[in-house]
Design a protein around this motif. Structure first.
Motif, PDB file in Angstrom:
ATOM      1  N   LYS A 203     -33.635  -3.197  14.988  1.00  0.00           N
ATOM      2  CA  LYS A 203     -32.703  -3.939  15.852  1.00  0.00           C
ATOM      3  C   LYS A 203     -33.118  -3.895  17.321  1.00  0.00           C
ATOM      4  O   LYS A 203     -32.564  -4.609  18.145  1.00  0.00           O
ATOM      5  CB  LYS A 203     -31.299  -3.368  15.700  1.00  0.00           C
ATOM      6  N   LYS A 204     -34.078  -3.018  17.619  1.00  0.00           N
ATOM      7  CA  LYS A 204     -34.578  -2.853  18.996  1.00  0.00           C
ATOM      8  C   LYS A 204     -33.449  -2.487  19.964  1.00  0.00           C
ATOM      9  O   LYS A 204     -33.290  -3.072  21.035  1.00  0.00           O
ATOM     10  CB  LYS A 204     -35.314  -4.112  19.463  1.00  0.00           C
ATOM     11  N   VAL A 205     -32.669  -1.503  19.547  1.00  0.00           N
ATOM     12  CA  VAL A 205     -31.578  -0.980  20.383  1.00  0.00           C
ATOM     13  C   VAL A 205     -31.565   0.547  20.266  1.00  0.00           C
ATOM     14  O   VAL A 205     -32.137   1.125  19.338  1.00  0.00           O
ATOM     15  CB  VAL A 205     -30.205  -1.544  19.963  1.00  0.00           C
ATOM     16  N   PHE A 206     -30.889   1.169  21.226  1.00  0.00           N
ATOM     17  CA  PHE A 206     -30.657   2.604  21.154  1.00  0.00           C
ATOM     18  C   PHE A 206     -29.317   2.862  20.472  1.00  0.00           C
ATOM     19  O   PHE A 206     -28.329   2.177  20.747  1.00  0.00           O
ATOM     20  CB  PHE A 206     -30.633   3.217  22.553  1.00  0.00           C
ATOM     21  N   ILE A 207     -29.288   3.846  19.591  1.00  0.00           N
ATOM     22  CA  ILE A 207     -28.065   4.256  18.934  1.00  0.00           C
ATOM     23  C   ILE A 207     -27.598   5.548  19.591  1.00  0.00           C
ATOM     24  O   ILE A 207     -28.310   6.561  19.587  1.00  0.00           O
ATOM     25  CB  ILE A 207     -28.275   4.467  17.423  1.00  0.00           C
ATOM     26  N   LEU A 208     -26.403   5.520  20.184  1.00  0.00           N
ATOM     27  CA  LEU A 208     -25.834   6.667  20.885  1.00  0.00           C
ATOM     28  C   LEU A 208     -24.734   7.271  20.020  1.00  0.00           C
ATOM     29  O   LEU A 208     -23.825   6.565  19.573  1.00  0.00           O
ATOM     30  CB  LEU A 208     -25.272   6.252  22.238  1.00  0.00           C
ATOM     31  N   THR A 209     -24.812   8.565  19.779  1.00  0.00           N
ATOM     32  CA  THR A 209     -23.880   9.264  18.900  1.00  0.00           C
ATOM     33  C   THR A 209     -22.967  10.171  19.709  1.00  0.00           C
ATOM     34  O   THR A 209     -23.407  10.830  20.655  1.00  0.00           O
ATOM     35  CB  THR A 209     -24.653  10.110  17.866  1.00  0.00           C
ATOM     36  N   SER A 210     -21.667  10.199  19.317  1.00  0.00           N
ATOM     37  CA  SER A 210     -20.652  11.020  20.000  1.00  0.00           C
ATOM     38  C   SER A 210     -20.667  10.716  21.497  1.00  0.00           C
ATOM     39  O   SER A 210     -20.944  11.576  22.340  1.00  0.00           O
ATOM     40  CB  SER A 210     -20.894  12.512  19.754  1.00  0.00           C
ATOM     41  N   PHE A 211     -20.357   9.470  21.820  1.00  0.00           N
ATOM     42  CA  PHE A 211     -20.468   9.011  23.199  1.00  0.00           C
ATOM     43  C   PHE A 211     -19.130   9.095  23.934  1.00  0.00           C
ATOM     44  O   PHE A 211     -18.052   9.066  23.332  1.00  0.00           O
ATOM     45  CB  PHE A 211     -20.982   7.574  23.242  1.00  0.00           C
ATOM     46  N   HIS A 212     -19.240   9.197  25.260  1.00  0.00           N
ATOM     47  CA  HIS A 212     -18.091   9.118  26.176  1.00  0.00           C
ATOM     48  C   HIS A 212     -18.455   8.113  27.254  1.00  0.00           C
ATOM     49  O   HIS A 212     -19.443   8.287  27.967  1.00  0.00           O
ATOM     50  CB  HIS A 212     -17.780  10.480  26.796  1.00  0.00           C
TER      51      HIS A 212
END
Length: 364
Positions: A203-212
């Motif tokens: 998808k050419k994106v960053f996946i951010l986990t447990s974000f605020h």
């Protein structure tokens, strides 16, 4: 083109090809023996590297030492011609020294043009293949610096920044992610904090986990949001957001020029490593012509000591020339000299020397 022209061109290309082949075989054998334990310790078969690494490494090696190969080749075959009084016979037949030098010019222009095209378009492709495996030929400490986890930061543009506490360039994954955006007064307007991040190549994106997520309004009120996962694109892939020293080697010149321009727009002032690579791609092929005429001037007259003396002088000067490039790279990376001046300075020094010796020899 006369008989003498064809004779000298064959001598030039034949000697150059022989030295090129000899150097490649000798250095390959030495390098394989030196790196074999590290390659096998990393779980690779040596045959895998012989097929997928060394052919591309040889291209890199040859282009790095092209000027030395040319210089020694011209010294070698021209000294033999001088010792055999072939040059005296040619000049005595009525040909001027300038006419005698014509095939040297033709051949050096051919090699320089080929080198120019390879440096700008073929070598970057070879470096992509080479760099994929080269890290596994390093010592454990040096390998960890490149593929291990370390803190990184980058400036997307003059107002946006990314900080990652621990990022692994090989896996394109990190922990302790922070993205911050500021207004023109350097006041924070938007922020994302995430415990983990990784790159999705599909998808050419960053996946951010447990974000605020925090948005600061003009009236200083804040809007908060959080969740388990969000995707974000920051305009560039991780290779360009967090470039390493090998990135510039792997880009063709149009790609490298665009990358440098984008980095300048982002406000990145630490571009000398990439600019050195860009300017060297042109200055090194030009050096082929300069060193050809320097070698011709040094070796076209019979000397006491013969071929050995000429080779000793030639090898010494050639290594001084190449070493100066490497030394000036370090000086440029420390921002003492501009990359343009640093990468062209050896040519600027050796060109007047070659011209002086050439015209001195021609007028004898």
């Amino acid at each position: 083109m006369g008989i003498i022209d064809r004779y000298i061109i064959r001598k030039y290309l034949g000697t150059f090809g022989f030295i090129l082949l000899l150097l490649s075989v000798v250095v390959l054998i030495i390098d394989v023996q030196a790196k074999k334990p590290r390659i096998q310790d990393n779980g690779f078969e040596l045959s895998h590297f012989l097929i997928n690494y060394y052919p591309f490494w040889i291209i890199y090696l040859v282009m790095t030492f092209m000027s030395i190969l040319v210089f020694i080749s011209v010294i070698f075959f021209t000294s033999r011609m001088a010792n055999n009084t072939e040059i005296v016979a040619i000049i005595s037949s009525g040909a001027s020294f300038h006419r005698f030098a014509k095939p040297y010019l033709i051949t050096s222009l051919f090699i320089a043009t080929a080198s120019l095209l390879i440096n700008h378009f073929v070598l970057p492709w070879a470096n992509v293949k080479k760099n994929e495996l080269e890290v596994y030929t390093y010592s454990a400490a040096n390998r960890e610096k490149i593929i291990g986890s370390a803190p990184v930061s980058t400036q997307i543009n003059k107002d946006e920044f990314i900080f990652i506490h621990s990022y692994n360039k090989k896996e394109k994954r990190g922990s302790g992610f922070a993205y911050k955006k500021f207004d023109k007064n350097k006041k924070l307007t938007y922020q994302i904090l995430a415990s983990e991040m990784n790159w999705d190549p599909q998808k050419k994106v960053f996946i951010l986990t447990s974000f605020h997520e925090k948005t600061i309004n003009k009236d200083d009120t804040e809007r908060l949001n959080n969740g388990n996962e969000m995707t974000r694109s920051f305009g560039f892939p991780p290779e360009e957001l967090f470039p390493d020293v090998l990135l510039s080697q792997s880009k063709t010149t149009p790609e490298l020029t665009n990358f440098i321009n984008r980095e300048r727009e982002k406000g990145n002032s630490n571009l000398n490593t990439h600019l050195n690579e860009l300017h060297q791609r042109t200055s090194m092929p030009v050096a082929v012509i300069v060193l050809t005429f320097l070698a011709l001037s040094l070796s076209s007259q019979k000397k006491r000591g013969g071929l050995g003396v000429n080779l000793a002088i030639g090898i010494s000067l050639a290594f001084v020339f190449v070493f100066s490039f490497e030394a000036l790279k370090i000086v440029s990376e420390n921002k003492t000299l501009s990359p343009l001046l640093a990468m062209w300075l050896p040519n600027m020094v050796f060109t007047p020397l070659a011209a002086y010796l050439y015209f001195k020899r021609a007028n004898q």
